[in-house]
Design a protein around this motif. Structure first.
Motif, PDB file in Angstrom:
ATOM      1  N   GLU A 231      17.979  -4.351 -25.165  1.00 56.41           N
ATOM      2  CA  GLU A 231      18.404  -2.949 -25.215  1.00 56.41           C
ATOM      3  C   GLU A 231      19.292  -2.701 -26.426  1.00 56.41           C
ATOM      4  O   GLU A 231      19.982  -3.610 -26.911  1.00 56.41           O
ATOM      5  CB  GLU A 231      19.187  -2.555 -23.941  1.00 56.41           C
ATOM      6  CG  GLU A 231      18.445  -2.739 -22.639  1.00 56.41           C
ATOM      7  CD  GLU A 231      18.729  -4.068 -21.963  1.00 56.41           C
ATOM      8  OE1 GLU A 231      18.575  -4.168 -20.730  1.00 56.41           O
ATOM      9  OE2 GLU A 231      19.124  -5.017 -22.677  1.00 56.41           O
ATOM     10  N   SER A 232      19.289  -1.456 -26.863  1.00 55.70           N
ATOM     11  CA  SER A 232      20.171  -1.035 -27.939  1.00 55.70           C
ATOM     12  C   SER A 232      20.392   0.467 -27.815  1.00 55.70           C
ATOM     13  O   SER A 232      19.694   1.144 -27.053  1.00 55.70           O
ATOM     14  CB  SER A 232      19.573  -1.372 -29.301  1.00 55.70           C
ATOM     15  OG  SER A 232      18.325  -0.716 -29.470  1.00 55.70           O
ATOM     16  N   GLY A 233      21.366   0.963 -28.571  1.00 60.66           N
ATOM     17  CA  GLY A 233      21.603   2.395 -28.617  1.00 60.66           C
ATOM     18  C   GLY A 233      22.802   2.887 -27.841  1.00 60.66           C
ATOM     19  O   GLY A 233      23.131   4.079 -27.897  1.00 60.66           O
ATOM     20  N   GLY A 234      23.446   2.002 -27.117  1.00 55.28           N
ATOM     21  CA  GLY A 234      24.629   2.425 -26.364  1.00 55.28           C
ATOM     22  C   GLY A 234      25.805   2.740 -27.282  1.00 55.28           C
ATOM     23  O   GLY A 234      25.773   2.446 -28.483  1.00 55.28           O
ATOM     24  N   GLY A 235      26.834   3.337 -26.715  1.00 48.21           N
ATOM     25  CA  GLY A 235      28.015   3.667 -27.487  1.00 48.21           C
ATOM     26  C   GLY A 235      28.874   4.689 -26.786  1.00 48.21           C
ATOM     27  O   GLY A 235      28.656   5.008 -25.614  1.00 48.21           O
TER      28      GLY A 235
ATOM     29  N   TYR B  56      23.571  -0.021 -19.053  1.00 50.11           N
ATOM     30  CA  TYR B  56      22.195   0.349 -18.768  1.00 50.11           C
ATOM     31  C   TYR B  56      21.279  -0.837 -19.076  1.00 50.11           C
ATOM     32  O   TYR B  56      21.305  -1.378 -20.182  1.00 50.11           O
ATOM     33  CB  TYR B  56      21.786   1.567 -19.594  1.00 50.11           C
ATOM     34  CG  TYR B  56      22.388   2.859 -19.072  1.00 50.11           C
ATOM     35  CD1 TYR B  56      23.744   3.135 -19.253  1.00 50.11           C
ATOM     36  CD2 TYR B  56      21.619   3.776 -18.368  1.00 50.11           C
ATOM     37  CE1 TYR B  56      24.311   4.295 -18.747  1.00 50.11           C
ATOM     38  CE2 TYR B  56      22.174   4.947 -17.856  1.00 50.11           C
ATOM     39  CZ  TYR B  56      23.515   5.185 -18.049  1.00 50.11           C
ATOM     40  OH  TYR B  56      24.080   6.343 -17.544  1.00 50.11           O
ATOM     41  N   TYR B  57      20.500  -1.214 -18.069  1.00 54.46           N
ATOM     42  CA  TYR B  57      19.556  -2.312 -18.197  1.00 54.46           C
ATOM     43  C   TYR B  57      18.126  -1.778 -18.194  1.00 54.46           C
ATOM     44  O   TYR B  57      17.797  -0.877 -17.391  1.00 54.46           O
ATOM     45  CB  TYR B  57      19.671  -3.274 -17.017  1.00 54.46           C
ATOM     46  CG  TYR B  57      20.981  -3.988 -16.860  1.00 54.46           C
ATOM     47  CD1 TYR B  57      21.935  -3.552 -15.942  1.00 54.46           C
ATOM     48  CD2 TYR B  57      21.268  -5.136 -17.598  1.00 54.46           C
ATOM     49  CE1 TYR B  57      23.131  -4.217 -15.773  1.00 54.46           C
ATOM     50  CE2 TYR B  57      22.466  -5.810 -17.439  1.00 54.46           C
ATOM     51  CZ  TYR B  57      23.385  -5.353 -16.522  1.00 54.46           C
ATOM     52  OH  TYR B  57      24.570  -6.036 -16.355  1.00 54.46           O
TER      53      TYR B  57
ATOM     54  N   THR C 298      23.095  -2.483 -22.248  1.00 61.99           N
ATOM     55  CA  THR C 298      23.818  -1.812 -23.315  1.00 61.99           C
ATOM     56  C   THR C 298      24.797  -0.835 -22.670  1.00 61.99           C
ATOM     57  O   THR C 298      24.443  -0.129 -21.715  1.00 61.99           O
ATOM     58  CB  THR C 298      22.864  -1.098 -24.294  1.00 61.99           C
ATOM     59  OG1 THR C 298      23.592  -0.600 -25.410  1.00 61.99           O
ATOM     60  CG2 THR C 298      22.098   0.050 -23.641  1.00 61.99           C
ATOM     61  N   LEU C 299      26.021  -0.805 -23.171  1.00 66.92           N
ATOM     62  CA  LEU C 299      27.088  -0.019 -22.550  1.00 66.92           C
ATOM     63  C   LEU C 299      27.112   1.409 -23.099  1.00 66.92           C
ATOM     64  O   LEU C 299      27.157   1.618 -24.327  1.00 66.92           O
ATOM     65  CB  LEU C 299      28.437  -0.690 -22.795  1.00 66.92           C
ATOM     66  CG  LEU C 299      29.675   0.056 -22.278  1.00 66.92           C
ATOM     67  CD1 LEU C 299      29.634   0.211 -20.758  1.00 66.92           C
ATOM     68  CD2 LEU C 299      30.944  -0.674 -22.708  1.00 66.92           C
TER      69      LEU C 299
END
Lengths: 106, 122
Positions: free
Chosen positions: B6-10, B96-97, B116-117
């Motif tokens: 996963e990617s894109g968290g923030g 988020y998983y 990703t958080l």
């Protein structure tokens, strides 16, 4: 929505103990239930699916049973690495739901 | 080897938007249902949404708590799963998983990403 009630929410046990966790569904879900293990900071790991089928690579000390709408996860002889939170999940109908979790500590 | 990344968290302000991605490899992505599951800090797991496989028309299901705000989508050519999140609320703060489902419905999630958080705060 189907509610899954897990009990107990917390267990303090010793190495070698037999551990039993229960998950009760609010209505019939057949055998569409899975059990997951989650360690702190990690993703959940599938242990059991279809109520009683052991996922490949999971130690045989883990087992699952079903009696109507009551499901049980058993660890036959707890090992130190089994310290974790355990969740049940139903995938019979939407929304998919999880139990509230059972934290197992040694 | 099956991998989900996963990617894109923030950090995002309430009312803002974010799009999460999940790169899949090691299996025939188009064959599988895919899910998003989240976990608020110190809380349990909550299913967010699902997208069916190509054979079942890529149809979607979403949890009531995110219906109308979040959208699950996928790109079977590039092997990506997405979660578009609009009108974010503080209570959407979570890890988020993405998780792999079966080739049919009524199947467990056998592989999970690392998560990703997403933090929603002013």
């Amino acid at each position: 929505d189907i509610q899954l009630t897990q009990s107990p929410s917390f267990l303090s046990v010793s190495v070698g103990d037999r551990v039993t966790i229960t998950c009760r569904a609010s209505q019939g879900i057949g055998s569409y239930l899975a059990w997951y293990q989650q360690k702190p900071g990690k993703a959940p790991k599938l242990l059991i699916y279809a109520a009683s089928t052991l996922q490949s690579g999971v130690p045989s000390r883990f087992s699952g049973t079903r009696s109507a709408t009551e499901f049980t996860l058993t660890i036959s002889s707890l090992q130190p690495e089994d310290t974790a939170t355990y969740y049940c999940q139903q995938f019979d109908s939407y929304p998919l739901t999880f139990g509230g979790g059972t934290k197992v500590e040694i | 080897e099956v991998q989900l990344v996963e990617s894109g968290g923030g950090l995002v302000q309430p009312g803002g938007s974010l799009k999460l991605s999940c790169a899949a490899s090691g299996f025939t992505f188009s064959d599988h249902y895919m899910d998003w599951v989240r976990q608020a800090p110190g809380k349990g797991l909550e299913w967010v949404g699902r997208i069916r496989n190509k054979a079942n028309g890529h149809t979607t299901e979403h949890a009531a708590s995110v219906e109308g705000r979040f959208t699950v989508s996928r790109d079977d050519l590039e092997n990506f799963l997405y979660l578009r999140m609009n009108s974010l609320k503080i209570e959407d703060t979570a890890v988020y998983y993405c998780a792999r489902g079966g080739r049919i419905g009524n199947a467990q999630n056998d592989y999970w990403g690392q998560g990703t958080l997403v933090s929603v705060s002013s």
